[in-house]
Design a protein around this motif. Structure first.
Motif, PDB file in Angstrom:
ATOM      1  N   PHE A 172       0.874  -1.181   0.000  1.00 31.85           N
ATOM      2  CA  PHE A 172       0.000   0.000   0.000  1.00 31.85           C
ATOM      3  C   PHE A 172       0.909   1.229   0.000  1.00 31.85           C
ATOM      4  O   PHE A 172       1.689   1.432   0.927  1.00 31.85           O
ATOM      5  CB  PHE A 172      -0.893   0.006   1.243  1.00 31.85           C
ATOM      6  CG  PHE A 172      -1.931  -1.075   1.250  1.00 31.85           C
ATOM      7  CD1 PHE A 172      -3.100  -0.938   0.501  1.00 31.85           C
ATOM      8  CD2 PHE A 172      -1.752  -2.229   1.991  1.00 31.85           C
ATOM      9  CE1 PHE A 172      -4.069  -1.940   0.507  1.00 31.85           C
ATOM     10  CE2 PHE A 172      -2.715  -3.235   2.002  1.00 31.85           C
ATOM     11  CZ  PHE A 172      -3.873  -3.085   1.256  1.00 31.85           C
ATOM     12  N   HIS A 229       0.248   8.226  -2.111  1.00 35.50           N
ATOM     13  CA  HIS A 229       0.376   8.916  -3.391  1.00 35.50           C
ATOM     14  C   HIS A 229       1.586   9.841  -3.446  1.00 35.50           C
ATOM     15  O   HIS A 229       2.307   9.891  -4.430  1.00 35.50           O
ATOM     16  CB  HIS A 229      -0.906   9.721  -3.635  1.00 35.50           C
ATOM     17  CG  HIS A 229      -0.882  10.541  -4.884  1.00 35.50           C
ATOM     18  ND1 HIS A 229      -1.249  10.036  -6.103  1.00 35.50           N
ATOM     19  CD2 HIS A 229      -0.524  11.829  -5.103  1.00 35.50           C
ATOM     20  CE1 HIS A 229      -1.121  10.983  -7.021  1.00 35.50           C
ATOM     21  NE2 HIS A 229      -0.691  12.080  -6.443  1.00 35.50           N
ATOM     22  N   TYR A 230       1.821  10.581  -2.343  1.00 36.29           N
ATOM     23  CA  TYR A 230       2.786  11.681  -2.407  1.00 36.29           C
ATOM     24  C   TYR A 230       4.230  11.244  -2.281  1.00 36.29           C
ATOM     25  O   TYR A 230       5.113  11.902  -2.802  1.00 36.29           O
ATOM     26  CB  TYR A 230       2.450  12.753  -1.371  1.00 36.29           C
ATOM     27  CG  TYR A 230       1.214  13.505  -1.783  1.00 36.29           C
ATOM     28  CD1 TYR A 230       1.298  14.559  -2.682  1.00 36.29           C
ATOM     29  CD2 TYR A 230      -0.041  13.110  -1.347  1.00 36.29           C
ATOM     30  CE1 TYR A 230       0.168  15.218  -3.115  1.00 36.29           C
ATOM     31  CE2 TYR A 230      -1.178  13.768  -1.767  1.00 36.29           C
ATOM     32  CZ  TYR A 230      -1.068  14.820  -2.652  1.00 36.29           C
ATOM     33  OH  TYR A 230      -2.187  15.466  -3.095  1.00 36.29           O
ATOM     34  N   TYR A 254       4.420   6.069  -3.617  1.00 39.72           N
ATOM     35  CA  TYR A 254       3.997   5.786  -4.991  1.00 39.72           C
ATOM     36  C   TYR A 254       4.892   6.529  -5.975  1.00 39.72           C
ATOM     37  O   TYR A 254       5.278   6.005  -7.019  1.00 39.72           O
ATOM     38  CB  TYR A 254       2.531   6.181  -5.186  1.00 39.72           C
ATOM     39  CG  TYR A 254       1.927   5.630  -6.469  1.00 39.72           C
ATOM     40  CD1 TYR A 254       1.292   4.389  -6.487  1.00 39.72           C
ATOM     41  CD2 TYR A 254       2.019   6.339  -7.661  1.00 39.72           C
ATOM     42  CE1 TYR A 254       0.766   3.870  -7.653  1.00 39.72           C
ATOM     43  CE2 TYR A 254       1.482   5.835  -8.838  1.00 39.72           C
ATOM     44  CZ  TYR A 254       0.856   4.597  -8.828  1.00 39.72           C
ATOM     45  OH  TYR A 254       0.337   4.087  -9.981  1.00 39.72           O
ATOM     46  N   LYS A 262       2.991  -5.977  -5.571  1.00 39.43           N
ATOM     47  CA  LYS A 262       1.909  -5.292  -6.291  1.00 39.43           C
ATOM     48  C   LYS A 262       1.486  -4.075  -5.482  1.00 39.43           C
ATOM     49  O   LYS A 262       1.211  -4.186  -4.280  1.00 39.43           O
ATOM     50  CB  LYS A 262       0.692  -6.197  -6.479  1.00 39.43           C
ATOM     51  CG  LYS A 262       0.996  -7.666  -6.677  1.00 39.43           C
ATOM     52  CD  LYS A 262       1.499  -7.996  -8.066  1.00 39.43           C
ATOM     53  CE  LYS A 262       1.870  -9.484  -8.089  1.00 39.43           C
ATOM     54  NZ  LYS A 262       2.509  -9.907  -9.318  1.00 39.43           N
ATOM     55  N   ILE A 263       1.416  -2.966  -6.162  1.00 43.43           N
ATOM     56  CA  ILE A 263       1.152  -1.701  -5.470  1.00 43.43           C
ATOM     57  C   ILE A 263      -0.327  -1.367  -5.497  1.00 43.43           C
ATOM     58  O   ILE A 263      -0.980  -1.456  -6.538  1.00 43.43           O
ATOM     59  CB  ILE A 263       1.961  -0.572  -6.129  1.00 43.43           C
ATOM     60  CG1 ILE A 263       3.453  -0.810  -5.906  1.00 43.43           C
ATOM     61  CG2 ILE A 263       1.542   0.795  -5.595  1.00 43.43           C
ATOM     62  CD1 ILE A 263       4.353   0.109  -6.684  1.00 43.43           C
ATOM     63  N   VAL A 264      -0.842  -0.966  -4.348  1.00 41.27           N
ATOM     64  CA  VAL A 264      -2.180  -0.384  -4.278  1.00 41.27           C
ATOM     65  C   VAL A 264      -1.997   1.070  -3.835  1.00 41.27           C
ATOM     66  O   VAL A 264      -1.432   1.329  -2.773  1.00 41.27           O
ATOM     67  CB  VAL A 264      -3.089  -1.141  -3.288  1.00 41.27           C
ATOM     68  CG1 VAL A 264      -4.434  -0.424  -3.152  1.00 41.27           C
ATOM     69  CG2 VAL A 264      -3.296  -2.583  -3.751  1.00 41.27           C
ATOM     70  N   ARG A 265      -2.447   1.985  -4.663  1.00 42.81           N
ATOM     71  CA  ARG A 265      -2.241   3.408  -4.358  1.00 42.81           C
ATOM     72  C   ARG A 265      -3.320   3.910  -3.400  1.00 42.81           C
ATOM     73  O   ARG A 265      -4.510   3.643  -3.590  1.00 42.81           O
ATOM     74  CB  ARG A 265      -2.293   4.224  -5.653  1.00 42.81           C
ATOM     75  CG  ARG A 265      -2.063   5.712  -5.466  1.00 42.81           C
ATOM     76  CD  ARG A 265      -1.890   6.412  -6.804  1.00 42.81           C
ATOM     77  NE  ARG A 265      -3.129   6.420  -7.573  1.00 42.81           N
ATOM     78  CZ  ARG A 265      -3.822   7.527  -7.853  1.00 42.81           C
ATOM     79  NH1 ARG A 265      -3.394   8.697  -7.444  1.00 42.81           N
ATOM     80  NH2 ARG A 265      -4.930   7.451  -8.553  1.00 42.81           N
ATOM     81  N   VAL A 266      -2.887   4.645  -2.387  1.00 46.60           N
ATOM     82  CA  VAL A 266      -3.814   5.291  -1.453  1.00 46.60           C
ATOM     83  C   VAL A 266      -3.383   6.757  -1.329  1.00 46.60           C
ATOM     84  O   VAL A 266      -2.222   7.071  -1.554  1.00 46.60           O
ATOM     85  CB  VAL A 266      -3.792   4.608  -0.061  1.00 46.60           C
ATOM     86  CG1 VAL A 266      -4.530   3.289  -0.086  1.00 46.60           C
ATOM     87  CG2 VAL A 266      -2.371   4.422   0.439  1.00 46.60           C
ATOM     88  N   PRO A 267      -4.315   7.653  -1.004  1.00 45.75           N
ATOM     89  CA  PRO A 267      -3.912   9.060  -0.923  1.00 45.75           C
ATOM     90  C   PRO A 267      -2.862   9.285   0.158  1.00 45.75           C
ATOM     91  O   PRO A 267      -1.950  10.073   0.000  1.00 45.75           O
ATOM     92  CB  PRO A 267      -5.209   9.803  -0.601  1.00 45.75           C
ATOM     93  CG  PRO A 267      -6.199   8.775  -0.186  1.00 45.75           C
ATOM     94  CD  PRO A 267      -5.761   7.485  -0.790  1.00 45.75           C
ATOM     95  N   CYS A 268      -2.999   8.551   1.274  1.00 46.05           N
ATOM     96  CA  CYS A 268      -2.099   8.731   2.414  1.00 46.05           C
ATOM     97  C   CYS A 268      -1.963   7.371   3.062  1.00 46.05           C
ATOM     98  O   CYS A 268      -2.924   6.601   3.086  1.00 46.05           O
ATOM     99  CB  CYS A 268      -2.717   9.727   3.406  1.00 46.05           C
ATOM    100  SG  CYS A 268      -1.804   9.897   4.950  1.00 46.05           S
ATOM    101  N   VAL A 287      -4.771   3.519   5.015  1.00 47.27           N
ATOM    102  CA  VAL A 287      -4.767   2.054   4.991  1.00 47.27           C
ATOM    103  C   VAL A 287      -5.394   1.528   6.277  1.00 47.27           C
ATOM    104  O   VAL A 287      -4.912   1.773   7.374  1.00 47.27           O
ATOM    105  CB  VAL A 287      -3.342   1.505   4.810  1.00 47.27           C
ATOM    106  CG1 VAL A 287      -3.367  -0.011   4.795  1.00 47.27           C
ATOM    107  CG2 VAL A 287      -2.746   2.040   3.524  1.00 47.27           C
TER     108      VAL A 287
END
Lengths: 1013, 139
Positions: free
Chosen positions: B11, B14-15, B18, B36-42, B46
């Protein structure tokens, strides 16, 4: 040469320099709906800041703080970005300039370049970079988030042009590029070319250039930087070993004491060195010793003194008040040898260091001087632009403004503030273009998807060889096309090219696609572009998912094509799972109230009010006292000699008579409510305290600070003890008294930089110098003693300090733990101080004791306002800005701004810059007729909410609250979209739109589909 | 066991993380495709639920990657994430899953090399640990 093709209306602002100041000014203007041309001579915008590793005092990663600004400026429809472009000529006048711009050939078509780096892989020698301690970022753009995200070719070094052209999968290399030159009309010009750094190689005593372990502070920054030559590891350039002892020597090339040095102070280097020392201690081994050799530690900015104290006390940085004369490396030795003396003893100390960092200051380079000549603006002896009166951003030529380090040495927050101020003034010279006629195609209405089965379109880019060279895109498309709900799966070539975008749009419309997956590059760079595409195709822009199969598969697993293919398929499947759960999101909007409330009628409040009123906005200026003017009405002149009284009187007259300004004096704010763009604030006015409520869209706090009067050194107990403010009034109003004075003693840092009030008051050193010079003007026979801890006469104030020394003012340093002693002997004041250099006590009988007491926040008042408006304050009672670097005049509550000494102590000229910056920031918000309540925000399901308060506590921004109905409410206008509340909520009553739980979970389910089955 | 290819979910905020992964990409720094990447805003977004769901579905390892200390775009979401990861690690032990399968890491946006290094080390570690007990039980 080709002609630069821009329409010939002068309704735009030219900004020269794409560093932080230029970018900030461009964004402020663009957000206020004004057109901007942003030119820079470099290949990519970003300026000096992109070379820094972190910034003080937050120690944030610089790219993280700059990158959002960079990508915004590439996207803004009002900004025309022209890299590699030089301003050649300026004719005409304010409101109607004609400028000649010349763009050097880049040999790259920016429309086509995807920044893939194939050209650099094959022909590293032909791809341009900016040199210096190998500043080359690994991708060989100047830095990873470069804007434009494109390379630049140095054709002269290329032996086989044909092969170079062929290597580019996007066909972006244009060997016959001849650059362009043309005339453009503009209404105003902002000059923000930045400053250069002093080059110490001419100073043979420092060994720079000969001894590899002697580096400049910027080079040291590169060594610390993750994208720097050592990948962020601290290593000695001489032997690649980690250094055990690092020393900084301050004021190299500044403060006029060495060969080739400039007379001014460079303002930012003390903090710069502190930051490097702290980061060194923080990031690298605890056993790396850090030592700073300084003349005066000048940590005069907001909370900077605390940073200095932390460096000393928490991080154990050693400070030595001394200037080592030379850096030597004896024959055969590995280490650098410094000799110096300290305050305590005249004995020469010899010490070895592994690395020495030279804190080199700002200089105006040849390029910037030429720019000034082209613009016809006057420069001072140090080659910085001369400003007019108290307005630091106005030059000698009307319509041309300056910002950033080109104006004077300064740090990032002040650069940002000046840039906004320059944007404010430049914006007044142009009007907003009439966009109505220019919109080429009206957007189709968004399709309603209620009851519609998902029809997903998957478009997979090959990005030339970047993806297509590693995996078989067609085969991949065939496989994902067979997945449930997929209506169309296609190879999209260069998906972001104009042709492909058009094809995707047509496919969406023709096939009735209602959800889209893009298999390609990073959503960071391309999501906005494809969101626009969906919107143009009649779809809600949030019905989109990205599978980053380039950056996360083909680029990093290129040697294992099978694994890359499998992973690419998994990533697309995950995106598909997520997009099936995507829902259309509406960006709500409400009509905005364009009235402005300014609280505080001092110079900052009045200036902000006038700037906004001049733009036709209605301003309510609320002042607690019966009269306008504030603290400045007690000041006669500035250090530079400007007439403050006349200035304030003129400001009061213009403010009180302006048609758009409603001045409300004797008023106290009592209540406040509403949301950004639609506020209501109540106040009690006049002796009767009658209640009045004002409706407004934004609020500006310019409530000032107050003169400090601590009970120290007989202040208030003996009539000859005065504050500097009182002394200044006496000098102007009763100069005859001064003619009899024999001795005058001034004590600095009275009630500042102490345990109770740890910050520096910033204005006192220059005020002491001002008053000392004035005393000598009236009475040249007087002996003036200034007892100080560090003289903080930053930037050009340093030259007045040197003048005062030259005229015989005696400056004596004292230690905080041995302050001067003041007593009254027979009605006369006696001052006893410890002279560090003489090593003995000195006694002076003085006619006047002037105490530099500085400013303090008015705690009661700011506390009250902070409670009413829900604004945070610093520990010492000043309003706390949203982000010290990025948003220095924006308060954390949207729609609130701060200017002047309500933010921190500062000079009148600095307050005026902030007032104009605030006016510019306010105009960005008021340019739109609506307030947009963003879509990617947290939403509460009231049925599930148990009002447990966890979200209220978890939110980093204090947004959620329990409303009258007893459940948590999150104002979408204030939500930042981090999702922390959603993940903490035990009832799962909160969902972050765009990142809803089912969307994330379905990604995981899709990923493991195959593993399971 | 030699052919065991773990599946690892990362996880990434984003900033920072990622962006660091994108950096690893543009620098062509190879790392195992198992991640495998899962993008989250922050990283603070999570949820314990997301982490547990990943394990339930068959992940052999999970890590949450956020910004460096003090650098969080959302002030302190990364610290909240770190606390949550610690909590979930204790919970994993309770239900019989090695807590080393879960990790909190921090990096700045410029640290492409660190991203690749973390991905490599995590993959090696999970490979040594073998398949997740959940997967073993299901098989």
């Amino acid at each position: 040469m080709q002609n630069t093709n821009l329409s010939q209306t002068s309704n735009r602002v030219l900004i020269v320099g794409g560093g932080l100041a230029g970018i900030r000014a461009a964004l402020d203007l663009a957000e206020a709906q004004k057109d901007v041309i942003l030119v820079d001579t470099a290949e990519n915008i970003g300026g000096l800041m992109t070379q820094l590793d972190r910034t003080f005092p937050t120690n944030n990663c610089d790219l993280c703080t700059l990158a959002p600004n960079l990508s915004e400026s590439g996207r803004q429809e009002h900004i025309t970005l022209m890299p590699m472009t030089t301003l050649r000529e300026v004719t005409g006048e304010q409101g109607d300039f004609i400028v000649t711009l010349e763009t050097a050939p880049r040999y790259i078509n920016l429309e086509r370049c995807t920044g893939c780096g194939e050209c650099f892989q094959a022909f590293p020698e032909c791809v341009r970079f900016t040199p210096g301690l190998d500043h080359r970022a690994p991708t060989c753009m100047r830095y990873p988030q470069a804007t434009p995200q494109a390379f630049s070719i140095d054709l002269a070094t290329c032996a086989d042009i044909e092969a170079l052209v062929k290597v580019c999968p996007a066909g972006a290399i244009v060997p016959d590029d001849i650059g362009s030159k043309g005339n453009v009309a503009c209404g105003a010009i902002v000059l923000a070319p930045g400053a250069s750094l002093f080059d110490p190689s001419g100073l043979d005593n420092l060994g720079y250039g000969e001894l590899p372990d002697v580096v400049t502070s910027l080079e040291y920054e590169r060594i610390l930087s993750a994208s720097g030559p050592t990948g962020g590891r601290l290593l000695r350039p001489s032997n690649g070993q980690p250094p055990k002892k690092v020393a900084w020597i301050q004021c190299i090339g500044s403060r006029g004491l060495q060969k080739g040095a400039a007379p001014y102070c460079s303002g930012a280097c003390c903090m710069f060195a502190l930051k490097e020392a702290i980061v060194t201690r923080e990031r690298f081994q605890e056993d790396t010793e850090t030592t700073i050799f300084y003349m005066d530690m000048r940590t005069f900015g907001k909370d900077y003194e605390l940073y200095y104290q932390r460096a000393k006390n928490e991080f154990g940085v050693r400070f030595i008040h001394s200037r080592p004369h030379s850096i030597l490396r004896p024959e055969g030795a590995e280490n650098l040898h410094l000799s110096y003396t300290t305050d305590d003893s005249p004995v020469l100390i010899n010490e070895d260091f592994d690395m020495v960092v030279l804190a080199t200051g700002f200089r105006i380079g040849e390029e910037a001087r030429q720019l000034a000549a082209v613009c016809g603006i006057e420069l001072n002896d140090d080659h910085f632009p001369i400003h007019t009166g108290l307005n630091q951003v106005a030059t000698s030529r009307p319509g041309i403004y300056v910002a950033g380090t080109f104006q004077a040495p300064k740090d990032i927050p002040e650069t940002m503030v000046q840039a906004s101020a320059a944007a404010c003034l430049a914006g007044h010279d142009v009007s907003s273009p009439d966009r109505e006629q220019e919109i080429p195609e009206p957007l189709p209405p968004e399709r309603h998807l209620v009851g519609e089965e998902p029809r997903v379109g998957i478009f997979v880019c090959d990005c030339g060889e970047n993806i297509g060279g590693v995996i078989d895109v067609e085969a991949l498309v065939a496989r994902v096309g067979a997945l449930p709900h997929v209506t169309v799966a296609q190879a999209a070539g260069h998906g972001c090219s104009r042709e492909s975008m058009e094809h995707i749009r047509a496919t969406i419309e023709q096939q009735g696609i209602n959800r889209v997956v893009i298999g390609g590059c990073s959503p960071r760079t391309h999501e906005a572009k494809f969101q626009d595409l969906l919107r143009r195709a009649g779809l809600n822009k949030y019905l989109l998912e990205f599978a980053n199969i380039r950056d996360q598969a083909t680029w990093v697993h290129s040697h294992q094509p099978e694994k890359a293919t499998k992973k690419a398929e998994e990533l697309i499947r995950m995106a598909l799972g997520a997009v099936l759960n995507a829902q259309p999101l509406a960006e709500h909007r409400l009509p905005i109230n364009k009235n402005v409330l300014v609280i505080g009628g001092g110079v900052s409040g009045m200036t902000a009010a006038l700037e906004l009123a001049e733009q036709g906005l209605k301003v309510y200026l609320v002042e607690r006292n019966a009269q306008l003017g504030g603290l400045a009405s007690r000041i006669h002149r500035t250090l530079e000699g400007d007439d403050v009284q006349g200035f304030v009187a003129d400001l009061v007259a213009r403010t009180s008579t302006h048609d758009n300004i409603d001045v409300i004096t004797s008023a106290i704010i009592v209540d406040h409510g509403g949301m950004p763009g639609l506020f209501k604030t109540g106040m009690q006015v006049g002796k009767q305290l009658f209640y009045r409520q004002i409706e407004h869209g934004i609020t500006i706090l310019a409530t000032g600070a107050m003169p400090h009067r601590p009970d120290l050194f007989l202040l208030g107990r003996h009539e000859d003890v005065k504050t500097q403010l009182e002394t200044q009034q006496l000098l102007e109003e009763r100069p005859e008294l001064v003619r009899d004075w024999e001795n005058v003693v001034m004590i600095q840092c009275v009630g500042s930089r102490t345990e109770d009030n740890p910050n520096c008051s910033r204005i006192c050193c220059q005020t002491a110098v001002k008053n000392a010079l004035r005393i000598l003007e009236i009475n040249p026979e007087a002996r003036v003693f200034v007892l100080y801890r560090d003289m903080r006469t930053y930037a050009f104030q340093e030259e007045y300090y040197q003048q005062a020394r030259a005229k015989g003012v005696i400056f004596v340093r004292y230690h905080q733990d041995r302050p001067p002693q003041v007593s009254e002997v027979g009605g006369k004041l006696e001052v006893v101080y410890q002279d560090i250099i003489l090593g003995r006590e000195v006694q002076v009988s003085t006619d006047c004791l002037c105490l530099s007491t500085g400013l303090i926040a008015e705690q009661d008042n700011t506390e009250e306002l902070a409670m009413i408006f829900k604004l945070p304050r610093t520990h010492d009672g000043y309003f706390l800005e949203d982000h010290i670097k990025l948003r220095p005049v924006d308060l954390p509550v949207p729609g609130f701004f701060v200017a002047g000494t309500a933010h921190a102590p500062k000079t009148i000229a600095e307050s005026l810059v902030q007032a104009r910056a605030v006016a510019a920031r306010a105009q960005t918000m008021l340019a739109s007729d609506y307030i947009s309540l963003g879509a990617a925000t947290a939403r509460v399901d009231s049925k599930l909410c148990a009002a447990c308060l966890i979200c209220v506590r978890a939110c980093p921004f204090g947004v959620p609250f329990i409303n009258a109905d007893g459940y948590s409410e999150i104002d979408p206008a204030r939500c930042h979209g981090c999702g922390v509340c959603a993940s903490e909520c035990p009832a799962k009553a909160i969902q972050l739109m765009q990142f809803e739980d089912d969307r994330i979970l379905s990604k995981l389910e899709q990923l493991f589909e195959e593993v399971e089955g | 066991m030699e052919s065991f290819e773990p599946v690892i979910v990362a996880f990434c905020c984003h900033y920072c993380a990622y962006t660091a992964a994108d950096m690893a990409g543009s620098q062509r720094l190879p790392y195992p495709s198992n991640v495998k990447i899962v993008r989250v805003p922050c990283s603070g977004k999570v949820d314990a639920l997301h982490i547990l769901k990943a394990f339930e579905k068959g992940a052999d390892g999970v890590y949450v990657a956020g910004c460096l200390e003090g650098d969080c775009h959302f002030k302190n979401g990364n610290d909240k994430a770190a606390r949550r990861v610690d909590y979930v690690k204790r919970y994993l032990e309770e239900i019989g899953i090695e807590s080393e399968r879960l990790m909190m890491v921090r990096m700045s946006a410029g640290m492409g090399a660190r991203f690749a290094q973390v991905a490599t080390e995590m993959t090696e570690k999970i490979r040594r640990l073998g398949p997740s007990p959940i997967k073993a039980a299901a098989a």
